[in-house]
Scaffold this motif. Structure first.
Motif, PDB file in Angstrom:
ATOM      1  N   CYS A   1      21.738   0.011  -7.226  1.00 17.54           N
ATOM      2  CA  CYS A   1      20.869   1.052  -8.092  1.00 17.54           C
ATOM      3  C   CYS A   1      19.542   1.001  -6.950  1.00 17.54           C
ATOM      4  O   CYS A   1      19.604  -0.162  -6.102  1.00 17.54           O
ATOM      5  CB  CYS A   1      20.656   0.702  -9.435  1.00 17.54           C
ATOM      6  N   GLN A   2      18.602   1.885  -7.138  1.00 25.71           N
ATOM      7  CA  GLN A   2      17.553   1.931  -6.304  1.00 25.71           C
ATOM      8  C   GLN A   2      16.356   1.927  -7.384  1.00 25.71           C
ATOM      9  O   GLN A   2      16.436   3.043  -8.393  1.00 25.71           O
ATOM     10  CB  GLN A   2      17.401   2.835  -5.205  1.00 25.71           C
ATOM     11  N   GLN A   3      15.434   1.409  -7.174  1.00 21.95           N
ATOM     12  CA  GLN A   3      14.260   1.574  -8.101  1.00 21.95           C
ATOM     13  C   GLN A   3      12.966   1.473  -7.387  1.00 21.95           C
ATOM     14  O   GLN A   3      12.417   0.546  -6.451  1.00 21.95           O
ATOM     15  CB  GLN A   3      14.063   0.395  -9.146  1.00 21.95           C
ATOM     16  N   ILE A   4      12.044   2.551  -7.832  1.00 21.89           N
ATOM     17  CA  ILE A   4      10.581   2.415  -7.328  1.00 21.89           C
ATOM     18  C   ILE A   4       9.631   1.140  -7.908  1.00 21.89           C
ATOM     19  O   ILE A   4       9.921   0.806  -9.041  1.00 21.89           O
ATOM     20  CB  ILE A   4       9.703   3.851  -7.943  1.00 21.89           C
ATOM     21  N   LEU A   5       9.216   0.425  -6.993  1.00 27.55           N
ATOM     22  CA  LEU A   5       8.049  -0.676  -7.204  1.00 27.55           C
ATOM     23  C   LEU A   5       6.919  -0.216  -7.710  1.00 27.55           C
ATOM     24  O   LEU A   5       6.384   0.592  -7.312  1.00 27.55           O
ATOM     25  CB  LEU A   5       8.383  -1.662  -6.216  1.00 27.55           C
ATOM     26  N   GLY A   6       6.631  -0.916  -9.053  1.00 28.14           N
ATOM     27  CA  GLY A   6       5.245  -0.790  -9.567  1.00 28.14           C
ATOM     28  C   GLY A   6       4.409  -1.791  -8.855  1.00 28.14           C
ATOM     29  O   GLY A   6       4.500  -2.531  -8.116  1.00 28.14           O
ATOM     30  N   LYS A   7       2.973  -1.484  -9.315  1.00 26.84           N
ATOM     31  CA  LYS A   7       1.889  -2.296  -8.740  1.00 26.84           C
ATOM     32  C   LYS A   7       1.953  -3.490  -9.520  1.00 26.84           C
ATOM     33  O   LYS A   7       1.993  -3.580 -10.561  1.00 26.84           O
ATOM     34  CB  LYS A   7       0.497  -1.512  -9.069  1.00 26.84           C
ATOM     35  N   GLN A   8       1.433  -4.567  -8.483  1.00 28.44           N
ATOM     36  CA  GLN A   8       1.377  -5.916  -9.127  1.00 28.44           C
ATOM     37  C   GLN A   8      -0.157  -6.187  -9.488  1.00 28.44           C
ATOM     38  O   GLN A   8      -0.893  -6.285  -8.716  1.00 28.44           O
ATOM     39  CB  GLN A   8       2.016  -6.945  -8.317  1.00 28.44           C
TER      40      GLN A   8
ATOM     41  N   GLN B   1       0.876  -1.163  -0.002  1.00 26.53           N
ATOM     42  CA  GLN B   1      -0.099   0.003  -0.160  1.00 26.53           C
ATOM     43  C   GLN B   1       0.939   1.301  -0.075  1.00 26.53           C
ATOM     44  O   GLN B   1       0.408   2.550   0.005  1.00 26.53           O
ATOM     45  CB  GLN B   1      -0.798   0.039   1.243  1.00 26.53           C
ATOM     46  N   ASP B   2       2.236   1.005   0.245  1.00 22.31           N
ATOM     47  CA  ASP B   2       3.174   2.149   0.154  1.00 22.31           C
ATOM     48  C   ASP B   2       3.587   2.627  -1.242  1.00 22.31           C
ATOM     49  O   ASP B   2       4.205   1.761  -2.161  1.00 22.31           O
ATOM     50  CB  ASP B   2       4.402   1.875   0.913  1.00 22.31           C
TER      51      ASP B   2
END
Length: 199
Positions: free
Chosen positions: A109-116, A98-99
């Protein structure tokens, strides 16, 4: 990893407020040990609502990666390990998903995670099954613990008597209630249990 999946092991869960700490500034350098790089999942969620780590996380590899599987490993698969996963890990995973700021650091590296869009797999892996006689004792203890936390009368009687006394039918009834609770809380997950000796 391959073109479709990225498999991360021993994934820590940290709050975004700790990113500036020196030991996290270069994730790849600090956590690299041989061929194993320690990955970190970053969240804005409150610490008491999430867990500290996952044994393995599988990401769907795309322009914006998303979580497809989360795995927990236990040497012995038992009622207690299943109970802990379904009552502790599941709520923690729901909070993380939910975040909108949820991200992961791996390979420097750092990546924003998308919705599954699909159900996330919650996998439980064990080397062996707990022997039935031991599992029975754990089931009884789990049912009694649930009764004490959900039934005030049983709790008060236990305080007065100094012990808990539940009949077989009552224990079975609480196990059925627990099973229903598991089903309701895990509707958004595909629960997979694997034992090393099984196909």
């Amino acid at each position: 990893s391959d073109s479709k999946r990225i498999i991360l092991s021993n994934v820590m869960i940290n709050n975004n407020t700790t990113k500036s700490r020196q030991k996290y500034l270069n994730t790849n350098k600090i956590w690299n040990s041989g061929n194993n790089t320690r990955s970190i999942m970053w969240t804005a969620s409150q610490r008491d609502r999430v867990c500290s780590e996952f044994d393995a996380v599988v990401l769907h590899d795309s322009e914006q990666p998303s979580i497809s599987e989360i795995w927990e490993a236990k040497y012995s698969m038992s009622p207690s390990s299943l109970h802990d996963a379904l009552t502790k890990k599941v709520p923690a995973i729901k909070t993380l998903l939910q975040d909108p700021e949820l991200s992961v650091s791996f390979d420097g590296c750092q990546q924003i995670l998308g919705k599954q869009s699909n159900c996330i797999v919650l996998g439980l892996f064990g080397m062996e099954l707990l022997p039935p006689e031991n599992a029975l004792g754990q089931l009884r203890s789990t049912a009694i613990s649930y009764a004490l936390t959900s039934d005030l009368d049983i709790t008060l009687k236990a305080i007065d008597n100094g012990f808990v006394e539940l009949g077989t039918d009552t224990i079975l009834d609480y196990l059925k209630k627990l099973r229903q609770k598991y089903v309701e809380s895990c509707r958004d997950f595909d629960i997979v249990v694997k034992i090393a000796s099984s196909p």
